[in-house]
Motif scaffolding. Structure first.
Motif, PDB file in Angstrom:
ATOM      1  N   GLU A  61      18.078  29.278  35.066  1.00 17.88           N
ATOM      2  CA  GLU A  61      17.779  30.548  34.408  1.00 17.88           C
ATOM      3  C   GLU A  61      16.332  30.970  34.637  1.00 17.88           C
ATOM      4  O   GLU A  61      16.024  32.158  34.738  1.00 17.88           O
ATOM      5  N   ASP A  62      15.419  29.985  34.717  1.00 13.29           N
ATOM      6  CA  ASP A  62      14.010  30.290  34.980  1.00 13.29           C
ATOM      7  C   ASP A  62      13.823  30.925  36.353  1.00 13.29           C
ATOM      8  O   ASP A  62      12.924  31.740  36.556  1.00 13.29           O
ATOM      9  N   THR A  63      14.664  30.533  37.290  1.00 12.93           N
ATOM     10  CA  THR A  63      14.474  30.938  38.685  1.00 12.93           C
ATOM     11  C   THR A  63      15.347  32.114  39.086  1.00 12.93           C
ATOM     12  O   THR A  63      14.893  33.035  39.766  1.00 12.93           O
ATOM     13  N   PHE A  64      16.615  32.108  38.682  1.00 15.32           N
ATOM     14  CA  PHE A  64      17.603  32.971  39.332  1.00 15.32           C
ATOM     15  C   PHE A  64      18.006  34.207  38.535  1.00 15.32           C
ATOM     16  O   PHE A  64      18.827  34.981  39.010  1.00 15.32           O
ATOM     17  N   THR A  65      17.477  34.415  37.329  1.00 18.72           N
ATOM     18  CA  THR A  65      17.847  35.622  36.601  1.00 18.72           C
ATOM     19  C   THR A  65      17.374  36.859  37.351  1.00 18.72           C
ATOM     20  O   THR A  65      18.079  37.852  37.465  1.00 18.72           O
ATOM     21  N   GLU A  66      16.153  36.811  37.859  1.00 18.04           N
ATOM     22  CA  GLU A  66      15.679  37.790  38.838  1.00 18.04           C
ATOM     23  C   GLU A  66      15.075  36.990  39.973  1.00 18.04           C
ATOM     24  O   GLU A  66      14.244  36.119  39.752  1.00 18.04           O
ATOM     25  N   GLU A 125      27.096  35.721  41.333  1.00 14.87           N
ATOM     26  CA  GLU A 125      25.663  35.718  41.628  1.00 14.87           C
ATOM     27  C   GLU A 125      24.873  35.919  40.330  1.00 14.87           C
ATOM     28  O   GLU A 125      25.018  36.948  39.678  1.00 14.87           O
ATOM     29  N   PRO A 126      24.051  34.951  39.938  1.00 10.12           N
ATOM     30  CA  PRO A 126      23.353  35.070  38.656  1.00 10.12           C
ATOM     31  C   PRO A 126      22.193  36.053  38.643  1.00 10.12           C
ATOM     32  O   PRO A 126      21.835  36.565  37.584  1.00 10.12           O
ATOM     33  N   SER A 127      21.586  36.326  39.789  1.00 13.31           N
ATOM     34  CA  SER A 127      20.396  37.183  39.816  1.00 13.31           C
ATOM     35  C   SER A 127      20.804  38.651  39.710  1.00 13.31           C
ATOM     36  O   SER A 127      21.530  39.165  40.565  1.00 13.31           O
TER      37      SER A 127
END
Length: 414
Positions: A61-66, A125-127
């Motif tokens: 979540e720290d990396t891939f949300t955006e 895709e999480p981002s």
């Protein structure tokens, strides 16, 4: 720290790269005077199951949300994805009645080719920003992190997948066992799973230490990948060696009840790994001295350039490049700036080393003496793109797999 595959506490230090910021946390100008968090980057090997891993100090979540990485900015990567889709569609006889799911589908770089063949598909895709780019090119995309609940939901709504694709994501998941079960939840009982991941044999033998960063939690041989997939009842039935990312493996797996006997390629690659010493602990221990040599050679070259008054800039701002820059301690006194084709990164600064990032056209304006390529794994593609720097006597340099300059008129110079 316990092994995330077998829960053993017998973890052996293989390579300590110090403490660095997360590799995709590019800084805005407003952030340059703010503190920047760093986290240890320490690779260890489980002495029981032989899974290479780092501690899970940041969450997906720290990396891939955006996310700052858009796959489609690499022409060769898009072509690679198209070739895979064509081969997989023919091999598995995929058509309008089939269903394909890609996990970590990024900006639709791969599934766009599935759509063009008229095969129903879904990207997970999480981002948010990257997934929106996929939808804009007509790729159905669910913005979410895959877990077992989502796997069951997708299967209930769309039916089980004939093919699940998980390219360059199996290393990115700290909950390895739960994620593997989630892949199985998406898959039909007679379906196929295809995973592409960097091959740990190349990491160790060629000192590709820049593939180690905080969003890569584990690093696979065919042996350790097979052990991980087996935890969810999946059996490796075929393996391909592919050139992407400095040398990867494409692992094909199926549910155990339909898997049958693996191909000869599985046995052959396992034998290659064993001959390289990677089926026991000792084979991994040469990575540290090999990595130190890469750093020393690169720093010696850059210091010589500085002493000679040469202007040195970078090409590319990949996540892997930030591991290299931070471990080597390279800052603007040795690398004035770098450029990237991704507009998202323009006007930002590399994490830790704070090197400014400009559009690629900046190189043509400044005509530097040396261009250091950070995404060295794209050498063939970038030699073609940057051949013109020879017009002003520019030198194109790659730091790995060993320090070398491209001969822009022909082959390579050592």
């Amino acid at each position: 720290m316990a092994c995330r595959l077998c829960n053993s506490e017998r973890l052996r230090s293989v390579l300590d790269l110090g403490a660095t910021p997360p590799c995709e946390k590019f800084l805005s100008a407003d952030e340059l005077d703010l503190p920047e968090p760093t986290f240890p980057l320490h690779l260890r090997l489980c002495e029981d199951c032989l899974l290479l891993q780092i501690p899970a100090l940041i969450t997906p979540e720290d990396t891939f949300t955006e996310y700052a990485y858009f796959s489609s900015f690499s022409d060769s990567w898009v072509a690679h994805a198209k070739d895979f889709v064509e081969q997989a569609a023919d091999r598995l006889e995929l058509g309008p009645e089939s269903f394909v799911v890609e996990v970590a589908s990024n900006d639709g770089y791969l599934l766009q080719h599935v759509v063009s063949r008229g095969i129903p598909c879904l990207g997970i895709e999480p981002s948010v920003n990257v997934g929106q780019a996929a939808r804009e090119r007509g790729v159905p995309t669910e913005t979410a992190f895959l877990d077992e609940t989502l796997g069951a939901k997708v299967t209930a709504e769309h039916g089980p997948a004939d093919l699940v694709v998980a390219n360059n994501v199996y290393a990115h998941i700290p909950d390895l066992l739960g994620f593997t079960r989630s892949l199985r939840a998406l898959l039909a009982d007679d379906g196929w799973l295809s995973i592409e991941v960097h091959h740990a044999q190349n990491l160790v033998e060629l000192a590709q230490f820049d593939t180690i960063y905080h969003e890569h939690f584990q690093y696979y041989t065919v042996l350790s990948a097979s052990r991980a997939l087996a935890t969810a009842g999946l059996k490796v039935v075929d393996v391909e060696l592919i050139p992407t990312h400095g040398g990867s493996i494409r692992v094909w797996a199926r549910p155990e009840l339909v898997a049958g006997e693996p191909t000869s390629r599985v046995h052959e690659i396992l034998a290659i790994e064993e001959a390289a010493g990677l089926h026991n602990v000792d084979g991994y221990l040469e990575l540290a001295p090999r990595t130190q040599k890469v750093r020393q050679d690169l720093l010696r070259f850059l210091l010589d350039c500085a002493a000679a008054g040469k202007r040195v800039v970078g090409y590319g701002a990949p996540g892997k490049g930030n591991t290299l820059l931070n471990y080597c301690g390279i800052r603007t006194d040795l690398l004035e700036y770098t450029v990237d084709r991704n507009p998202y990164k323009h006007g930002r600064f590399t994490p830790g080393t704070r090197i400014p990032i400009f559009p690629a056209e900046q190189i043509d304006k400044d005509r530097p003496d040396v261009v250091l390529v950070l995404p060295w794994n794209l050498e063939t593609e970038l030699n073609a793109q940057l051949r013109h720097i020879d017009e002003w006597g520019g030198e194109l340099v790659y730091p790995l797999p060993h320090l070398h300059s491209a001969d822009l008129k022909g082959g390579l110079e050592g």
